[in-house]
Scaffold this motif. Structure first.
Motif, PDB file in Angstrom:
ATOM      1  N   ILE A  96     -34.308  39.537   3.188  1.00  0.00           N
ATOM      2  CA  ILE A  96     -34.413  38.608   4.322  1.00  0.00           C
ATOM      3  C   ILE A  96     -34.951  37.267   3.869  1.00  0.00           C
ATOM      4  N   GLY A  97     -36.082  37.279   3.145  1.00  0.00           N
ATOM      5  CA  GLY A  97     -36.711  36.032   2.704  1.00  0.00           C
ATOM      6  C   GLY A  97     -37.448  35.356   3.840  1.00  0.00           C
ATOM      7  N   ASN A  98     -38.234  34.327   3.524  1.00  0.00           N
ATOM      8  CA  ASN A  98     -39.109  33.711   4.536  1.00  0.00           C
ATOM      9  C   ASN A  98     -38.632  32.368   5.062  1.00  0.00           C
ATOM     10  N   LYS A  99     -37.452  31.918   4.664  1.00  0.00           N
ATOM     11  CA  LYS A  99     -36.961  30.615   5.124  1.00  0.00           C
ATOM     12  C   LYS A  99     -36.383  30.713   6.542  1.00  0.00           C
ATOM     13  N   PHE A 100     -36.647  29.689   7.332  1.00  0.00           N
ATOM     14  CA  PHE A 100     -36.100  29.571   8.691  1.00  0.00           C
ATOM     15  C   PHE A 100     -36.470  30.774   9.573  1.00  0.00           C
ATOM     16  N   LEU A 101     -37.683  31.280   9.383  1.00  0.00           N
ATOM     17  CA  LEU A 101     -38.184  32.354  10.236  1.00  0.00           C
ATOM     18  C   LEU A 101     -39.326  31.868  11.122  1.00  0.00           C
ATOM     19  N   TYR A 102     -39.421  30.568  11.329  1.00  0.00           N
ATOM     20  CA  TYR A 102     -40.518  30.017  12.123  1.00  0.00           C
ATOM     21  C   TYR A 102     -40.068  29.832  13.574  1.00  0.00           C
ATOM     22  N   PRO A 103     -40.712  30.533  14.495  1.00  0.00           N
ATOM     23  CA  PRO A 103     -40.364  30.364  15.902  1.00  0.00           C
ATOM     24  C   PRO A 103     -40.841  29.015  16.422  1.00  0.00           C
ATOM     25  N   GLY A 104     -40.265  28.561  17.503  1.00  0.00           N
ATOM     26  CA  GLY A 104     -40.668  27.278  18.063  1.00  0.00           C
ATOM     27  C   GLY A 104     -40.018  27.042  19.409  1.00  0.00           C
ATOM     28  N   CYS A 105     -39.896  25.773  19.751  1.00  0.00           N
ATOM     29  CA  CYS A 105     -39.360  25.420  21.071  1.00  0.00           C
ATOM     30  C   CYS A 105     -37.915  24.928  20.982  1.00  0.00           C
ATOM     31  N   GLY A 106     -37.152  25.496  20.049  1.00  0.00           N
ATOM     32  CA  GLY A 106     -35.723  25.206  19.980  1.00  0.00           C
ATOM     33  C   GLY A 106     -35.347  24.233  18.886  1.00  0.00           C
ATOM     34  N   TYR A 107     -34.147  24.403  18.332  1.00  0.00           N
ATOM     35  CA  TYR A 107     -33.652  23.478  17.310  1.00  0.00           C
ATOM     36  C   TYR A 107     -32.826  22.372  17.967  1.00  0.00           C
ATOM     37  N   GLY A 108     -32.753  21.241  17.274  1.00  0.00           N
ATOM     38  CA  GLY A 108     -31.970  20.106  17.763  1.00  0.00           C
ATOM     39  C   GLY A 108     -31.339  19.397  16.591  1.00  0.00           C
ATOM     40  N   GLY A 109     -31.144  18.090  16.722  1.00  0.00           N
ATOM     41  CA  GLY A 109     -30.592  17.303  15.635  1.00  0.00           C
ATOM     42  C   GLY A 109     -29.090  17.110  15.724  1.00  0.00           C
ATOM     43  N   SER A 110     -28.551  16.504  14.685  1.00  0.00           N
ATOM     44  CA  SER A 110     -27.141  16.121  14.684  1.00  0.00           C
ATOM     45  C   SER A 110     -26.229  17.220  14.168  1.00  0.00           C
ATOM     46  N   CYS A 111     -26.790  18.277  13.579  1.00  0.00           N
ATOM     47  CA  CYS A 111     -25.949  19.275  12.908  1.00  0.00           C
ATOM     48  C   CYS A 111     -25.880  20.623  13.622  1.00  0.00           C
ATOM     49  N   PHE A 112     -27.011  21.308  13.732  1.00  0.00           N
ATOM     50  CA  PHE A 112     -26.968  22.688  14.222  1.00  0.00           C
ATOM     51  C   PHE A 112     -26.286  22.823  15.583  1.00  0.00           C
ATOM     52  N   PRO A 113     -26.729  22.080  16.618  1.00  0.00           N
ATOM     53  CA  PRO A 113     -26.084  22.258  17.932  1.00  0.00           C
ATOM     54  C   PRO A 113     -24.588  21.950  17.898  1.00  0.00           C
ATOM     55  N   LYS A 114     -24.238  20.846  17.243  1.00  0.00           N
ATOM     56  CA  LYS A 114     -22.835  20.415  17.185  1.00  0.00           C
ATOM     57  C   LYS A 114     -21.979  21.402  16.401  1.00  0.00           C
TER      58      LYS A 114
END
Length: 437
Positions: free
Chosen positions: A251-269
Motif C-alpha cells: 500500500i505505502g504511505n503516499k496520498f493516505l492523508y484524509p482532509g476536506c477534499g481534493y481540488g486543483g486543475s488536474c484531479f477533478p478534471k
C-alpha cells in the motif's frame, strides 16, 4: 536542439524554462499578446516557487524566448510541444478545441519533418484526431511533408513543479515511429544521463497513463476520506489507521492523508474526463464515479462540522478561514474547498474573514469583495467565532495559540487538514475538530 512550446500556462512555461535550463533552445508561443509582452518584460503570470529565477536567467542567457506567432519560428525547430488548456466541457469531457487548433496551425506552417508532441492532458484517441487535423491542412496546401505526432504527458505537482521536471520519477513518451523515438531520446538525453526513467510506449497507452495516474491518486484520497468519516462514527483514530495500513509495502504511505477534499486543475478534471471517455466507449467507471461523489461531499464537511457545533443558526457569526488555495505553495483556487465553504458560509449569513499567503488576489478575482481580506493569519482570527483551516501552509503549522485565543470571540478551531495535535488543543482550552477522529 531547438524546440517550440505552444501555450505559456502552467505546464508550458514550467516545461519551457526547464528544457532551457538543460541547454535546449526554447521558444514559447502564446496567442495572448499581453502575456507574451509581460514575459518579455520579466513578469511571470503564475506563482510557482523558483520559476521566476529560472525563467529570467534563461531568457537573459538567450535560451528561452517568447513570441505570439508559431509561423516565425517553426522552421527552426525539430519538435513542437502542445501545452494548451483542455478545460472540462459541459458534459465533463475534455474540450479539445485548443489542442486541435494547435494541430491545424502546425499543419499550415511546417516546411520540413517535425514532431508535434502533446503535453496537454488529453483523452485516449486524441492523437488520431491531431494527426487527421494536420493531414487535412497539408492536403489544403497540396503538399506532402513528413511529420510525426507523439504524447509526452506531464506529471508536475503544483508547488514542486521545477523539482518534478528536473528530477522526474519517470518520463513517459508515446511514439509510433523509430524516427520520433530517436528524436525524443535525443531531447531527453540529459535526463537519461542522470539515470531517470524514460518510458517509451505506444501513443494510446501514454495518453491513458496520465489519466490513470491522477485517478489512482484521487481514489486513494477519497478512500481515506471515507475511512476517516467512518472512524469518527466508530471511535477510531484515522491517523493511527493511516500509519497502520501505510506500513504495508503493498500500500505505502503516499496520498493516505484524509482532509476536506481534493481540488486543483488536474484531479477533478481528469477524473471527470476519464469517466466520460469510458461512457463514450460503452463502459461505466463505477469506482471513479464513487471517488468523485465522495470528494464533492467531503468539500462540505467543514461547514457541516461548524453547523453541528453552533446548532440552529450561523447567521451573524464571524468565521475566519486560513488557506484559500487548493494546496500549499500555489495560488491556484480551481475546485478549491475554500470556494465551497465560503459559498455555504455566505448563504448562512456569516461574516467571513480570509487569509492566504499567496492566493488573496486570486480570491478577489474569483469572488470579489464578498469576504473580508485580512493582512495576516492573526488579523483573520480577530473577533472570530470559529477558525477554519483549509490549506496546510507551513506558516499555519505552529501558530501562537495564545494570541489566536485572545483574538477570537470563541476558541473554536476546525482543522480540515489534520495538522494540529488534538490533545494539545484540548489542553489549551480550544474546542477542536479535525477529520477522522
Amino acid at each position: 536542439m531547438n524546440i517550440a512550446i505552444v501555450g505559456t500556462g502552467y505546464v508550458g512555461l514550467v516545461s519551457g524554462s526547464c528544457f532551457a535550463e538543460m541547454g535546449i533552445n526554447v521558444i514559447c508561443v502564446d496567442v495572448n499578446k499581453a502575456k507574451i509582452d509581460a514575459l518579455l518584460n520579466g513578469q511571470i503570470p503564475i506563482y510557482e516557487p523558483g520559476l521566476d529565477e529560472i525563467v529570467l536567467r534563461n531568457h537573459r542567457e538567450g535560451r528561452l524566448n517568447f513570441t505570439t506567432d508559431l509561423k516565425t519560428c517553426i522552421n527552426n525547430v525539430d519538435i513542437v510541444f502542445s501545452a494548451v488548456g483542455t478545460p472540462p466541457d459541459e458534459d465533463g469531457s475534455a474540450d479539445l478545441q485548443y489542442v486541435l487548433a494547435v494541430a491545424r496551425m502546425f499543419g499550415q506552417n511546417i516546411q520540413k519533418y517535425t514532431i508535434l508532441v502533446t503535453k496537454s492532458t488529453v483523452p485516449v484517441g486524441t492523437a488520431k484526431k491531431i494527426k487527421t487535423a494536420i493531414q487535412e491542412e497539408l492536403n489544403k496546401r497540396g503538399i506532402e511533408i513528413p511529420f510525426d505526432v507523439a504524447s509526452n504527458p506531464e506529471f508536475l505537482k503544483e508547488g514542486a513543479a521545477i523539482k518534478d521536471f528536473m528530477s522526474p520519477d519517470r518520463v513517459v513518451v508515446g511514439v509510433e515511429s523509430e524516427k520520433a523515438k530517436e528524436l525524443m531520446s535525443k531531447l531527453y538525453r540529459p535526463f537519461l544521463l542522470n539515470n531517470f526513467r524514460v518510458i517509451f510506449t505506444d501513443i494510446p497507452s501514454a495518453e491513458m497513463i496520465k489519466y490513470a495516474a491522477n485517478s489512482m491518486l484521487a481514489t486513494r484520497i477519497s478512500f481515506m476520506n471515507e475511512i476517516a468519516n467512518l472512524c469518527e462514527l466508530v471511535g477510531a483514530d484515522v491517523n493511527m489507521v493511516r500509519k497502520g495500513i501505510g506500513a504495508d509495502t503493498r500500500i505505502g504511505n503516499k496520498f493516505l492523508y484524509p482532509g476536506c477534499g481534493y481540488g486543483g486543475s488536474c484531479f477533478p478534471k481528469d477524473v471527470k474526463a476519464l469517466i466520460k471517455t469510458a461512457q463514450k466507449n460503452g463502459y461505466s467507471m463505477r469506482v471513479l464515479k464513487a471517488v468523485e461523489e465522495v470528494n464533492e461531499c467531503q468539500k462540505t464537511i467543514i461547514f457541516k462540522k461548524l453547523s453541528k457545533h453552533y446548532g440552529a443558526s450561523l447567521k451573524g457569526k464571524t468565521i475566519a478561514i486560513w488557506g484559500l488555495a487548493f494546496k500549499p505553495e500555489t495560488d491556484d483556487m480551481r475546485e478549491a474547498t475554500s470556494l465551497i465553504t465560503i459559498d455555504r458560509l455566505m448563504k448562512a449569513g456569516c461574516n467571513v474573514r480570509v487569509y492566504d499567503p499567496v492566493a488573496m488576489d486570486e480570491c478577489r478575482r474569483r469572488i470579489g469583495n464578498t469576504v473580508e481580506y485580512s493582512t495576516d493569519m492573526y488579523d483573520a482570527a480577530l473577533n472570530a467565532d470559529a477558525l477554519l483551516v483549509l490549506t496546510e501552509w507551513k506558516q499555519f503549522r505552529l501558530p501562537s495559540w495564545r494570541v489566536v485565543m485572545k483574538s477570537m470571540n470563541k476558541a473554536v478551531v476546525i482543522d480540515g487538514r489534520n495538522i494540529y495535535d488534538a490533545e494539545e488543543m484540548k489542553n489549551l482550552g480550544i474546542e477542536y475538530y479535525c477529520i477522522g477522529k
